[in-house]
Each structure stands twice: as structure tokens, then as C-alpha cells.
Design a protein around this motif. Structure first.
Motif, PDB file in Angstrom:
ATOM      1  N   LEU A  44       0.595  -1.270  -0.470  1.00 47.23           N
ATOM      2  CA  LEU A  44      -0.050  -0.133   0.435  1.00 47.23           C
ATOM      3  C   LEU A  44       1.011   0.962  -0.418  1.00 47.23           C
ATOM      4  O   LEU A  44       2.011   0.747   0.329  1.00 47.23           O
ATOM      5  CB  LEU A  44      -0.487  -0.212   1.083  1.00 47.23           C
TER       6      LEU A  44
ATOM      7  N   ASP B  68      -0.349   6.792   1.659  1.00 41.44           N
ATOM      8  CA  ASP B  68      -1.850   7.405   2.237  1.00 41.44           C
ATOM      9  C   ASP B  68      -3.106   6.475   2.630  1.00 41.44           C
ATOM     10  O   ASP B  68      -3.418   6.111   3.526  1.00 41.44           O
ATOM     11  CB  ASP B  68      -2.275   8.555   0.451  1.00 41.44           C
ATOM     12  N   GLU B  69      -2.445   5.190   1.880  1.00 35.71           N
ATOM     13  CA  GLU B  69      -3.397   4.114   2.432  1.00 35.71           C
ATOM     14  C   GLU B  69      -3.164   3.669   3.720  1.00 35.71           C
ATOM     15  O   GLU B  69      -4.453   3.033   4.259  1.00 35.71           O
ATOM     16  CB  GLU B  69      -3.130   2.990   0.370  1.00 35.71           C
TER      17      GLU B  69
ATOM     18  N   TYR C  88      -4.400   5.982   6.479  1.00 40.75           N
ATOM     19  CA  TYR C  88      -5.846   5.403   6.420  1.00 40.75           C
ATOM     20  C   TYR C  88      -6.156   4.581   7.577  1.00 40.75           C
ATOM     21  O   TYR C  88      -7.540   4.621   8.031  1.00 40.75           O
ATOM     22  CB  TYR C  88      -6.869   5.478   5.110  1.00 40.75           C
ATOM     23  N   GLN C  89      -6.288   3.173   6.762  1.00 40.10           N
ATOM     24  CA  GLN C  89      -5.785   2.123   8.311  1.00 40.10           C
ATOM     25  C   GLN C  89      -5.355   2.485   9.041  1.00 40.10           C
ATOM     26  O   GLN C  89      -5.708   1.627  10.335  1.00 40.10           O
ATOM     27  CB  GLN C  89      -5.332   1.234   6.896  1.00 40.10           C
TER      28      GLN C  89
ATOM     29  N   ASN D 153      -3.380  -6.502  -5.817  1.00 35.23           N
ATOM     30  CA  ASN D 153      -3.590  -6.293  -4.472  1.00 35.23           C
ATOM     31  C   ASN D 153      -2.183  -7.424  -3.625  1.00 35.23           C
ATOM     32  O   ASN D 153      -1.315  -7.636  -4.605  1.00 35.23           O
ATOM     33  CB  ASN D 153      -4.539  -6.434  -3.640  1.00 35.23           C
TER      34      ASN D 153
END
Length: 474
Positions: free
Chosen positions: A84, A87-88, A91-92, A462
Motif C-alpha cells: 500500500l 496514504d492508504e 487511512y488504515q 493487490n
């Protein structure tokens, strides 16, 4: 209450090999001792029983030991995907409310700035503090939190409990069977449900795990050819790489190799046919983060008779099709003890189930014999001139072309038809766009033929190598 898996396994089979990585190996007793030491070191750093802790690192023994240490402390482990963006990850971390991040030294640059963390090396070199390790765990205790890939919006933090993992592992083994000497090759990420579930099965059933931190197709294929491992979990893209390697070497899988579980989305029929020719038993599975891995699996003896099917629900599980159309196609719904009790963060108030059923967002049907066929994600459906087009159907056709290595299909806006399909292709060998479109015209209705084919070097995936169709246009 259920036993602490790590303590119970070390008590039952202390000297049996538990984990192998490169030229090193550890017994269950050694893993227990190392993980208890690491738990004491975490307590000395201020980690408390039941804390929500984020963990990130490559699939190496150091990560396994840190995870087992957190399990001893009954921490809720937020499993961070190493692929990731910052930024991702930010978020988590904010959404989960994790108190800190335990991170492998080599991954520190991936973390957002000013994130509270402890390096694996810092933990390993730290002092120990006495802590009582619970011998039993409650069934409802959250063990892991894994974020969905975000195919339908913001990623959701999915809770997976002791009971979820235990029900999933038990149902899987009731289906495939495991013996004491079986060895599971793990080349899928441990932060993903497919990887973590391999560790759970190892603890519950006492099997050795051969761990890879990267997908080394030559080394992995050699294990299969020689018969040094008996089981493996793959997704479509990694299965194809193994098939290609076996074909290039003009060899087949050892009779000692028992089964390959293929998940992460429908497996192209052509891959299953090629695997059968190589004596490679492949069982297509269907599951998701919310179901702690498998929900349905096709028995290997049905592999060719029910080609393309994900099989029947595992022993404790149920599947139904909601609001089926005239063809029996509708949304796949799941019920069972492996289904998450819910989410965290911004989705904490969202019910995971409706009337006890998890609505998956996947489209499929169940045939007259009770076998599940997964067609596609509802979110990926292309509606062109009122006709439903499933990207997986077009991808399946493209993947039967000898020059095509990987294929991804998505819809784009069209003034006349509303949407039309376009395809992104990774090639094995030279082929023109015109040849590929002509090939599709032979095998697909004209409205399903990609209006544009784009040759590219790679497709977006992913952390579990699952194709991300929503990112194809980017």
C-alpha cells in the motif's frame, strides 16, 4: 474457551518441524519459546494485553514470531499490506486506532511520517518483563483485523475471531484431509487471509510450513516436481506461472504433491485443463476476508467433471443465491461460524450480515447438484446496451490464446451503448491487437469483444496478487 493454539501445539508435538525458511527450520517448541520471549519484550516496551497493534513485514520467520507473540498477549492484530501507499496505510492506521506499529526494519520507509512504531530489531534486542500467558482463549476474541481491498469504496477493517479462524481451519481440513507429515508451501503474504490461514492450520493440525517471502517460481516448482511439499495456496496468476514453468521443463508434479488450493477469484478453465495434464491436482476455492478464507472448495475428484466450479460449501457453511434471475444467477450469500462478527472504525456500526447471511457482492449460481459457480464481482459488471457482460468471461477467453500471459477487462463509458469492454493484456510472446480481437470474435458474442485491447507490461494487483480491475484505467 479454547486452548492457546501455540501452547497446545507445542505441548502435543514439541519436536515436530513447524516452520522452514531457506536453510533454517524451527520446531513447534522453538516457536513457542521464541514467541513467549518476544511477548515479554513487547510488554517491556509498554504493549498491554488486548491492545490493538498494527503489524507490517515480509513473510519471514521474524514476522511469524512477532504475530505469535501478539497472539499470546491476546492483542488484536491489524495486518498491514506492504504494497500500500503511505496514504492508504495512514487511512488504515487512523481508522483502526492501533496504538502502535510493529514493523520489520526493511519496511520502515513505507510508514507514514511520525507514525509511532517499534522496529523488529528493537524488540528483539530489548529487555524482557514477566507476563502471564493465558492458556485459553475465548471464542469471540478478535485475533486479526484485515482490510478489504476496497473494490466498492473505502476499505473496511474486518474482524476475525478465534472462533472464525478455528471454524475455517476445521472445515478446510474436514474437506481436504491433512496428515502429520504433510507440508504446506506458503508463498502468499501472511498479512492476507490466505497466508494467515495456513499458519492457523499448521498450529491446529501440526503441519510444517515452508515459507517464502517472494514468489520464486523456479524454486517453488522444484518443490512440486520433487515432492518436498504436499499442499500449496495460489491465485490464478501464480498458478499460471507454475504451469508455464512445468511445461517449459517438460515435467510433471510429483505424485507426493497432493493438492493446490486456488482462490482469489475464478480460475480460468484453460489453467485447470493444463494443470490436469501436468498431474497437478487443483481445487478451486471461494472465500473472502469476511469468511476467514474458504467457504466452498471443489473436491479434486470433481475437478474435470465440474470444471470452473468453486465446489460445494465446506462442512459447517451454507451458501444461497439471493434474487436469482431467469438463469439462476444472483448475489452469493454465506452463513456459517467462519463469518466475521463485524467491522471496526468507520464501518463499526455496519452489520456484517442480514438475517444471518453475509451478502458478498459476488454474482454466481448453484447448479442442480449443488455446486457453486462464481461468475464475477457485481461491482465489475459491464452493462452494454442492456446486456450484462462479465469481465471474467472475456478474460477466460483471452487467456486461452497461447500468446497471452495475463488479461484484465473493465468497462468504459460509451455514448451509444452506455458501457463497452476494453482489455489490458500481458503477453508471453508476440501477438498483434488485430489477432487477439479476431480470436475473441471466434469465441464471444460481438458485443462482448473488447472494443480496445491495450498491451502492457503488468496489471495492477493487490498484496495477494488478485487483479484490481478498478485500477486498470489508471
Amino acid at each position: 474457551m479454547y486452548p492457546n493454539w501455540i501452547l497446545q501445539r507445542a505441548y502435543l508435538t514439541p519436536l515436530r518441524k513447524a516452520l522452514a525458511y531457506k536453510k533454517q527450520s524451527w520446531t513447534f517448541q522453538e516457536l513457542q519459546d521464541l514467541s513467549i520471549k518476544r511477548a515479554r519484550q513487547l510488554v517491556a516496551l509498554g504493549i498491554q494485553r488486548g491492545d490493538r497493534i498494527a503489524i507490517m513485514g515480509p513473510s519471514k520467520p521474524e514476522l511469524v514470531i512477532v504475530m505469535y507473540a501478539c497472539m499470546h498477549l491476546q492483542c488484536e492484530m491489524v495486518m498491514l499490506n506492504r504494497r500500500l501507499s503511505q496514504d492508504e496505510l495512514a487511512y488504515q492506521l487512523e481508522d483502526s486506532g492501533a496504538v502502535c506499529v510493529l514493523i520489520a526494519d526493511e519496511d520502515i520507509a513505507k510508514l507514514p511520517p511520525e507514525t509511532g512504531h517499534y522496529l523488529f530489531s528493537t524488540i528483539e534486542e530489548g529487555v524482557e518483563r514477566t507476563v502471564d500467558i493465558e492458556k485459553e482463549w475465548p471464542l469471540h476474541q478478535t485475533t486479526t483485523i484485515m482490510y478489504t481491498s476496497g473494490t466498492t469504496g473505502f476499505p473496511k477493517g474486518v474482524r476475525q475471531t478465534v472462533g472464525n479462524h478455528q471454524a475455517s481451519a476445521t472445515a478446510s481440513v474436514l474437506n481436504i484431509g491433512l496428515q502429520a507429515h504433510d507440508v504446506w508451501l506458503c508463498a502468499v503474504p501472511l498479512f492476507h487471509i490466505s497466508g494467515f490461514s495456513i499458519l492457523v492450520r499448521s498450529l491446529l493440525y501440526g503441519n510444517q510450513v515452508v515459507l517464502y517471502d517472494q514468489f520464486d517460481v523456479e524454486a517453488i516448482s522444484q518443490h512440486i516436481i520433487v515432492g518436498e511439499v504436499t499442499h500449496m495456496s495460489v491465485v490464478a496468476v501464480t498458478l499460471e506461472r507454475i504451469l508455464h514453468t512445468l511445461e517449459q521443463h517438460n515435467t510433471k508434479a510429483s505424485p507426493h504433491f497432493k493438492l493446490m488450493l486456488a482462490g482469489g477469484g475464478p480460475v480460468p478453465v484453460d489453467y485447470l485443463v493444463r494443470a490436469h495434464a501436468l498431474n497437478l491436482a487443483v481445487a478451486q476455492t471461494y472465500g473472502m476476508t469476511e469468511t476467514s478464507s474458504q467457504t466452498a472448495t471443489l473436491a479434486s475428484e470433481d475437478a474435470m467433471r465440474k470444471i470452473g466450479s468453486a465446489g460445494k460449501p465446506l462442512f459447517f457453511n451454507q451458501i444461497k443465491i439471493a434474487q436469482p434471475n431467469a438463469k439462476g444467477e444472483g448475489e452469493i450469500c454465506i452463513r456459517g461460524p467462519h463469518v466475521t462478527p463485524g467491522y471496526i472504525g468507520r464501518f463499526a456500526q455496519k452489520d456484517a450480515t442480514m438475517d444471518g447471511w453475509l451478502h458478498t457482492g459476488d454474482i454466481g449460481y448453484i447448479d442442480k447438484e449443488g455446486y457453486l459457480f462464481v461468475i464475477d464481482r457485481r461491482a465489475d459488471l459491464i452493462i452494454s446496451g442492456g446486456e450484462n457482460i462479465y469481465p471474467a468471461e472475456i478474460e477466460n477467453v483471452l487467456l486461452t490464446h497461447p500468446a497471452v500471459k495475463e488479461a484484465g477487462v473493465c468497462g468504459v463509458a460509451d455514448e451509444q451503448w452506455g458501457q463497452v469492454p476494453i482489455a489490458f493484456i500481458v503477453l508471453h510472446e508476440q501477438a498483434s491487437v488485430e489477432q487477439l480481437q479476431a480470436f475473441c470474435l471466434q469465441k464471444l458474442a460481438k458485443y462482448k469483444v473488447p472494443k480496445e485491447i491495450i498491451i502492457t507490461d503488468s496489471l495492477p494487483r493487490n498484496g495477494a496478487d488478485k487483479l484490481l480491475r478498478r485500477k486498470l484505467l489508471q
